[in-house]
Design a protein around this motif. Structure first.
Motif, short mmCIF file in Angstrom:
data_model
loop_
_atom_site.label_atom_id
_atom_site.label_comp_id
_atom_site.label_asym_id
_atom_site.label_seq_id
_atom_site.Cartn_x
_atom_site.Cartn_y
_atom_site.Cartn_z
N GLU A 255 50.18 33.85 42.77
CA GLU A 255 48.76 34.17 42.69
C GLU A 255 48.13 33.57 41.43
N GLU B 110 41.43 27.22 52.23
CA GLU B 110 40.18 27.89 52.59
C GLU B 110 40.14 28.16 54.09
N GLN B 111 39.58 29.30 54.47
CA GLN B 111 39.61 29.76 55.86
C GLN B 111 38.90 28.81 56.81
N LYS C 77 48.30 27.98 57.23
CA LYS C 77 48.23 29.29 56.56
C LYS C 77 46.93 29.38 55.78
N VAL C 78 46.17 30.44 56.01
CA VAL C 78 45.00 30.73 55.18
C VAL C 78 45.48 31.35 53.87
N GLY C 79 44.87 30.95 52.76
CA GLY C 79 45.27 31.49 51.46
C GLY C 79 46.33 30.62 50.80
N ALA C 80 47.06 31.20 49.87
CA ALA C 80 48.03 30.44 49.09
C ALA C 80 49.18 29.97 49.97
N GLN D 55 54.28 30.93 52.60
CA GLN D 55 54.03 30.38 51.27
C GLN D 55 55.34 29.92 50.65
N VAL E 48 45.49 27.02 47.48
CA VAL E 48 44.89 28.14 48.22
C VAL E 48 44.00 27.56 49.33
#
Length: 417
Positions: free
Chosen positions: A286, A326-327, A200-203, A354, A324
């Motif tokens: 977040e 990273e892409q 998963k990209v992001g959190a 998430q 989080v």
């Protein structure tokens, strides 16, 4: 350095694969790594008490010609593999494992590696994580000797992931992230089948903090609550009103969740107590919400306490921010996993959601980009899910070789820093 964005997964599946040599090297260590994991499972150690685990890791790494450095607290270690001729200042690629266990009973009765210590169990897969990074060290040490490893690598064996403050901060304080350009980790996921990873990209996890709210008053008789501070009512209002009020004061997209797990007040039915306590956790999806929550809570607690004439103190323990991903790091994981394992037998990478769980890998990502992948550990024919942090948690041990090959492929073929 930025990699190009990955093509769609169908195209990745047809990517040129390296030869079978890496897989053969990993398989050569597989039996040893499974035995090592089982030994840790029989002898689990809690956070910052992992002395035996640290000693065993140090002995095996030293035996492989490496020079591990034990952390100042005496548990956990880091070890670098630096190819000869590496220019000074070359960014380091890091891989992290957590080595501690949980304070729960091992409920398994049908395996020879059941915990021998009451009230302690590797019920979160940290023994698997440790075996994966150990195997990565052994294979990459061989690759460095043959000239195949072209970038410096750091293996981090972190203590105390399950406690607050977590051992990631110990590693960072000891200089474990100095020079690191990118960092990766895996976490066992019993919902994902062995041979696959969830990305998963992001959190991918949430922030998690702990709080202890103490209320005080003069005490008194239940016949005369108007002459004192009714602390039982005050603490009950705090328990009921604070979560709802916090949810209305903060952006709902942040997913802030306040849940109390302990409430204590009084010892007699006709006496108003002088002291009451609430203890719980604040979780948040977040970073913005995680940063704002303590200040908002202070304001809300003050208003409720004033209504009930109660004195209060809030002991707010920062736990961890969200992890989080990273892409670019996720793209590297996807490319490496697909190149190594996609052979027409189905997808090896799947999307993942998430989690509201906390994970102190997040602290490393404050210092360098990176990603946490969910390593599939569910057997293909296993019915049901043995969830994390439960006494019957167990894994399909073939996941260890998958994790080692994935990390080695990142270091040798796909993970440019």
């Amino acid at each position: 350095m930025n990699d190009p964005q990955p093509a769609d997964r169908a195209a990745l599946a047809t990517a040129v694969r390296p030869g079978p040599d890496l897989r053969a090297r990993v398989r050569a260590h597989e039996a040893e790594l499974i035995a090592f994991r089982r030994d840790l499972h029989r002898h689990p150690e809690l956070g910052r008490q992992e002395f035996r685990t640290t000693r065993l890791l140090g002995e095996r790494l030293t035996g492989a010609g490496l020079q591990p450095r034990v952390l100042p607290g005496g548990t956990g270690m880091t070890v670098d593999i630096v190819p000869p001729g590496t220019p000074a200042g070359t960014p380091v690629l890091a891989f992290r494992a957590d080595i501690d266990a949980l304070p729960i009973d091992d409920a398994k009765t049908d395996v020879p590696y059941r915990s021998t210590l009451p009230g302690r169990a590797h019920a979160c897969g940290h023994d698997v994580h440790t075996a994966v990074v150990l195997g990565t060290a052994l294979v990459l040490a061989e690759a460095a000797r043959t000239g195949e490893l072209r970038q410096p690598v750091r293996l981090i064996f972190q203590p105390a992931e399950e406690v607050m403050p977590g051992g990631a901060l110990d590693v960072i304080k000891a200089g474990g992230m100095e020079g690191v350009g990118r960092i990766f980790a895996v976490h066992c996921d019993p919902k994902v089948e062995v041979g696959r990873v969830g990305l998963k990209v992001g959190a991918i996890t949430s922030a998690c903090d702990r709080l202890l709210l103490a209320l005080d008053g003069p005490g008194g008789h239940t016949a005369r609550p108007h002459l004192t501070t009714d602390l039982v009512t005050a603490v009950a209002r705090m328990a009921a009103d604070l979560p709802a009020a916090l949810g209305r004061r903060m952006d709902p997209r942040w997913g802030v969740s306040l849940v109390f797990g302990r409430i204590a007040a009084g010892s007699a039915p006709n006496a108003i107590p002088q002291h009451a306590e609430l203890e719980g956790t604040v979780r948040c999806l977040e970073l913005d919400g995680w940063r704002e929550a303590p200040e908002v809570l202070d304001e809300l607690i003050a208003r409720i306490a004033e209504t009930h004439r109660a004195k209060w103190t809030l002991d707010y323990h920062r736990g961890v921010p969200p992890v989080v991903n990273e892409q670019v790091s996720i793209a590297q994981l996807e490319r490496a996993m697909t190149a190594r394992f996609a052979d027409g037998g189905g997808p090896v990478v799947e999307d993942t959601e998430q989690s509201l769980g906390g994970e102190d890998f997040s602290w490393y990502l404050e210092h360098a980009p990176g990603a946490l992948a969910r390593l599939g550990v569910r057997g293909p024919h296993e019915k049901g899910v043995r969830d994390l942090h439960q006494g019957r948690f167990d894994v399909d041990e073939r996941a260890i070789a998958v994790g080692v090959e994935l990390f080695c492929a990142l270091a040798l073929e796909h993970g440019r820093v």
